[in-house]
Motif scaffolding. Structure first.
Motif, PDB file in Angstrom:
ATOM      1  N   VAL A 322      -4.757  -5.851 -40.472  1.00 57.78           N
ATOM      2  CA  VAL A 322      -5.790  -6.341 -40.311  1.00 57.78           C
ATOM      3  C   VAL A 322      -6.126  -7.130 -38.857  1.00 57.78           C
ATOM      4  O   VAL A 322      -7.086  -6.868 -38.367  1.00 57.78           O
ATOM      5  N   GLY A 323      -5.054  -7.415 -38.379  1.00 50.54           N
ATOM      6  CA  GLY A 323      -4.979  -8.019 -36.791  1.00 50.54           C
ATOM      7  C   GLY A 323      -5.501  -6.891 -36.153  1.00 50.54           C
ATOM      8  O   GLY A 323      -6.285  -6.939 -34.860  1.00 50.54           O
ATOM      9  N   ALA A 324      -5.072  -5.537 -36.172  1.00 52.98           N
ATOM     10  CA  ALA A 324      -5.261  -4.506 -35.389  1.00 52.98           C
ATOM     11  C   ALA A 324      -6.749  -4.123 -35.424  1.00 52.98           C
ATOM     12  O   ALA A 324      -7.407  -3.820 -34.482  1.00 52.98           O
ATOM     13  N   VAL A 325      -7.289  -4.158 -36.654  1.00 60.12           N
ATOM     14  CA  VAL A 325      -8.742  -3.787 -36.774  1.00 60.12           C
ATOM     15  C   VAL A 325      -9.596  -4.843 -36.228  1.00 60.12           C
ATOM     16  O   VAL A 325     -10.624  -4.406 -35.512  1.00 60.12           O
ATOM     17  N   MET A 326      -9.304  -6.128 -36.430  1.00 63.42           N
ATOM     18  CA  MET A 326     -10.214  -7.247 -35.753  1.00 63.42           C
ATOM     19  C   MET A 326     -10.197  -7.072 -34.084  1.00 63.42           C
ATOM     20  O   MET A 326     -11.023  -7.252 -33.587  1.00 63.42           O
ATOM     21  N   SER A 327      -8.812  -6.994 -33.556  1.00 65.18           N
ATOM     22  CA  SER A 327      -9.026  -7.111 -32.421  1.00 65.18           C
ATOM     23  C   SER A 327      -9.616  -5.804 -31.579  1.00 65.18           C
ATOM     24  O   SER A 327     -10.251  -5.812 -30.698  1.00 65.18           O
TER      25      SER A 327
END
Length: 464
Positions: A322-327
């Motif tokens: 999730v973090g990679a997609v959001m950033s």
């Protein structure tokens, strides 16, 4: 008159014989359970019942099968399901109570878990300084001060970069909005200027009518900031004590475990700590590589706020998937608004390429098998952690699952090994194995002095 005594003697013997027969018949009836019931006449001549006897059922009466035991009537699968079901209910109740207790002190729990993650990152440095000859207190103080100073400088640098580029970004955002408006006017969607103005007016009206919610959201933001600072202070103090007295805290924790389970838990603890340390160090290295390469790409593409975006990419890398997609989405949106569609497309290609290299090369090579968790478990744990405790829960979900996987695997292997060790010992100590075989008597000999049963056998060591 001389024959009278013989006649009386014969009558008395006949009466005695008849009394013995009646006594034998009464005993037989009592043995058959017929006391107080009626049975057919022993001779069966007239078929009349005699008091105390029960006649047998007629030949034409149907045979009635006896009802089975209720336990035996329940199918085996249903009994197994019922046994497992009530145990699952008890386990679910215990988990529910535990989750309620954790939610009541959520801030403290997240602060302590964050302290564990930071300790796993800094503890190898303390160990190296102690091997170099520094005292434990000095090594702990140097490591903690250096780590906190570095994290503070990174946060200050991000805030400084955002404040410095805020005017530039706002002007470019306005230019991007105007460009998007011109593109919509000349696009094949046939959007008119009146429709765009109506959309802008609806947005402004929505903001005006929801002023109270915005104000309450701001107040909630202040509360969240206060809680964040409180949690940060708790995490800092916990990190100091974990770095300084981690071994003593672990020994005290082992005393809370029952004595029978203490050896298994004592062996699982170091393995769980190695798994957590490998996860934190590997995640930091992978996140740093992602931030450096994506930050350099943003810098060469002339995207504003390249350094703050790189820092956000580093921080969001601690939230798997999730973090990679959001950033990455944040970087693409900033590039689209400030530099246009072509630059946004190039940033999207750059982010996807770096993330593919991370998923297929960096994580398997750096993390290895120590913290290998199935992708489905990662997704479900991140989703559950986010629903329970927000961003903090999503951050700690994957290391918690990795540590739990290590502990459960070790305890399973330990229990199997203990069972294999105990099997030969039980066979040796069984009565069949220890019972002496019968033998023929030998001639008596002089008695020898009894052996000392408390003395150890030759070659054995006494337990400490």
């Amino acid at each position: 008159m001389s024959k009278l005594p013989d006649w009386l003697e014969r009558v008395g013997s006949e009466l005695t014989h008849l009394g013995e027969k009646l006594e034998e018949r009464r005993s037989a009836e009592e043995a058959d359970g017929g006391a107080g019931a009626t049975t057919p006449h022993p001779d069966g001549a007239d078929g009349h019942a005699v008091p105390g006897q029960v006649p047998p059922p007629p030949d034409y009466a149907p045979a009635v099968a006896a009802r089975p035991d209720p336990v035996a009537a329940v199918p085996w699968g249903m009994r197994v399901a019922a046994e497992a079901g009530w145990r699952l209910l008890v386990l679910a109740g215990a988990l529910w109570v535990l989750m309620r207790a954790i939610s009541a002190i959520q801030l403290v729990v997240l602060a302590f878990v964050g302290a564990l993650l930071v300790t796993a990152l800094l503890q190898p440095t303390v160990a190296r300084l102690r091997r170099a000859g520094l005292p434990r207190g000095l090594a702990t103080a140097l490591t903690a001060i250096l780590g906190f100073v570095i994290m503070g400088l990174v946060g200050w640098f991000v805030v400084w970069q955002v404040m410095e580029n805020l005017d530039t970004v706002s002007s470019r955002v306005q230019e991007g909005i105007q460009e998007l408006r011109r593109w919509l006017l000349h696009s094949p969607f046939h959007v008119t200027d009146k429709q765009i103005n109506e959309i802008a007016k609806n947005l402004s009206d929505t903001v005006g009518t929801n002023t109270n919610e915005i104000t309450s959201a701001g107040l909630q933001g202040v509360t969240v900031m206060v809680e964040f600072l409180t949690g940060m202070l708790l995490a800092m103090f916990s990190t100091l004590f974990l770095l300084y007295d981690g071994a003593r805290i672990w020994q005290w924790t082992l005393k809370l475990v029952p004595a029978q389970a203490r050896p298994g838990v004592s062996g699982a603890g170091p393995r769980a700590w190695r798994t957590l340390t490998a996860y934190v160090r590997g995640t930091v290295i992978v996140a740093l590589i992602d931030a450096i390469f994506i930050g350099l790409g943003l810098f060469f593409l002339d995207v504003p706020l390249a350094v703050p975006l790189a820092v956000f990419i580093f921080l969001f890398a601690f939230i798997p998937l999730v973090g990679a997609v959001m950033s990455g989405a944040l970087a693409v949106v900033v590039a689209l608004v400030t530099q246009g569609p072509f630059t946004a497309l190039m940033v999207l290609i750059l982010v996807l390429a770096v993330q593919q290299i991370e998923g297929h090369v960096l994580q398997p090579f750096i993390l290895g098998r120590a913290v290998r968790v199935h992708p489905l478990a990662v997704v479900l744990s991140v989703a559950a952690g986010g629903m329970i405790a927000g961003i903090g829960g999503a951050v700690v979900a994957v290391p918690l699952v990795a540590v739990t996987n290590t502990v459960v695997g070790y305890l399973r292997a330990y229990s199997m090994e203990s069972a294999m060790r105990a099997a030969p010992r039980q066979q040796e100590e069984s009565p069949a194995a220890t019972a002496p075989a019968p033998r023929e008597p030998e001639p008596a000999a002089e008695p020898e002095p009894a052996a000392d049963v408390t003395a150890p056998a030759p070659g054995t060591e006494l337990p400490e």
